[in-house]
Design a protein around this motif. Sequence first.
Motif, PDB file in Angstrom:
ATOM      1  N   ILE A 192      18.361  72.109  29.294  1.00  0.00           N
ATOM      2  CA  ILE A 192      17.625  70.944  29.793  1.00  0.00           C
ATOM      3  C   ILE A 192      18.424  69.698  29.458  1.00  0.00           C
ATOM      4  O   ILE A 192      18.992  69.575  28.366  1.00  0.00           O
ATOM      5  CB  ILE A 192      16.188  70.873  29.238  1.00  0.00           C
ATOM      6  N   GLU A 222      10.152  66.507  29.912  1.00  0.00           N
ATOM      7  CA  GLU A 222      10.919  67.690  29.500  1.00  0.00           C
ATOM      8  C   GLU A 222       9.982  68.775  28.986  1.00  0.00           C
ATOM      9  O   GLU A 222      10.156  69.966  29.271  1.00  0.00           O
ATOM     10  CB  GLU A 222      11.917  67.322  28.386  1.00  0.00           C
ATOM     11  N   ARG A 253      15.897  68.325  16.238  1.00  0.00           N
ATOM     12  CA  ARG A 253      14.464  68.190  15.910  1.00  0.00           C
ATOM     13  C   ARG A 253      13.590  69.255  16.565  1.00  0.00           C
ATOM     14  O   ARG A 253      12.516  69.586  16.080  1.00  0.00           O
ATOM     15  CB  ARG A 253      13.984  66.785  16.298  1.00  0.00           C
ATOM     16  N   GLY A 254      13.972  69.762  17.738  1.00  0.00           N
ATOM     17  CA  GLY A 254      13.265  70.913  18.300  1.00  0.00           C
ATOM     18  C   GLY A 254      11.945  70.623  18.989  1.00  0.00           C
ATOM     19  O   GLY A 254      11.064  71.476  19.012  1.00  0.00           O
ATOM     20  N   THR A 255      11.809  69.456  19.623  1.00  0.00           N
ATOM     21  CA  THR A 255      10.543  69.224  20.333  1.00  0.00           C
ATOM     22  C   THR A 255      10.448  70.076  21.599  1.00  0.00           C
ATOM     23  O   THR A 255       9.350  70.486  21.990  1.00  0.00           O
ATOM     24  CB  THR A 255      10.318  67.733  20.679  1.00  0.00           C
ATOM     25  N   ASN A 256      11.582  70.353  22.236  1.00  0.00           N
ATOM     26  CA  ASN A 256      11.530  71.260  23.400  1.00  0.00           C
ATOM     27  C   ASN A 256      11.190  72.680  22.963  1.00  0.00           C
ATOM     28  O   ASN A 256      10.412  73.368  23.627  1.00  0.00           O
ATOM     29  CB  ASN A 256      12.839  71.209  24.183  1.00  0.00           C
TER      30      ASN A 256
HETATM   31  C1  GRF Z   1      16.528  66.544  24.680  1.00  0.00           C
HETATM   32  O1  GRF Z   1      16.531  65.226  25.126  1.00  0.00           O
HETATM   33  C2  GRF Z   1      17.229  67.435  25.672  1.00  0.00           C
HETATM   34  O2  GRF Z   1      17.097  66.992  26.989  1.00  0.00           O
HETATM   35  C3  GRF Z   1      18.670  67.319  25.243  1.00  0.00           C
HETATM   36  O3  GRF Z   1      18.625  67.250  23.839  1.00  0.00           O
HETATM   37  C4  GRF Z   1      17.363  66.738  23.421  1.00  0.00           C
HETATM   38  C5  GRF Z   1      16.771  67.740  22.488  1.00  0.00           C
HETATM   39  O4  GRF Z   1      15.600  67.285  21.874  1.00  0.00           O
HETATM   40  N1  GRF Z   1      19.444  68.433  25.744  1.00  0.00           N
HETATM   41  P1  GRF Z   1      14.712  68.269  21.009  1.00  0.00           P
HETATM   42  O5  GRF Z   1      15.605  68.801  19.880  1.00  0.00           O
HETATM   43  O6  GRF Z   1      14.231  69.372  21.908  1.00  0.00           O
HETATM   44  O7  GRF Z   1      13.598  67.438  20.477  1.00  0.00           O
END
Ligand code: GRF
Length: 216
Positions: free
Chosen positions: A117, A183, A20-23
Amino acid sequence: MVSMRVGMRRLRLGVLVSGRGTNLQSIIDAIERGDLAAEIAIVISNKKNAPALERARNHGIEALYLNPRNYPGREAYDEALKSELESRNVDLVVLAGYMLVLSPGFVRHFFGRLMNIHPALLPSFPGTHAQAQALARGVKVSGCTVHFVDEGVDTGPIILQAAVPVLEDDTEETLSARILEQEHILYPRAIQLFAEGRLVIEGGRVRILQENIKAR
Ligand code: GRF
């Protein structure tokens, strides 16, 4: 008077994603706000329909789907990843929800410029379903960790951590959401420390310098 640092260029990031790429979004937002002195040179996904690719394109960032099935094995795939990253002069590789385990050769090549992360306070609860592992073990505090990647699973030198409480009525979803909020603050901060040249790996740990060594 306008001052400018001659000969310096912004840190170039390559971001690897699967979902999904929220980070990724939090990194894009931090750059756009001016809180992170970096640019994203490329986003690469092993999943064709990862929403993260769309997020990148929405911000004019090059987004590439590399299909693992087109390669005979993990090493060949990682070689392709490496050449895509290097042809764009990436300084730091950022794993943001990248769900494939990287081959030892790739990890060795990028060691010290490869970050991940993880949604737990490492070294507790490495691997998948970290939030469910934390709930099952009954810990009262959990959180997230940004670390340099080594050849183990979530074992590399720790850069930053943030803690959150675990509440009595938490489910995997509610705990994950509380951790995710942290995060999104932590990852851009860790990358900014790298951009400022303030992270030094000493054996198994990371020392955070008070000032930029490159500026001395
Ligand atoms: C996050 O919980 C990160 O800690 C783990 O994978 C998930 C990725 O989420 N490594 P997103 O794709 O960034 O929303």
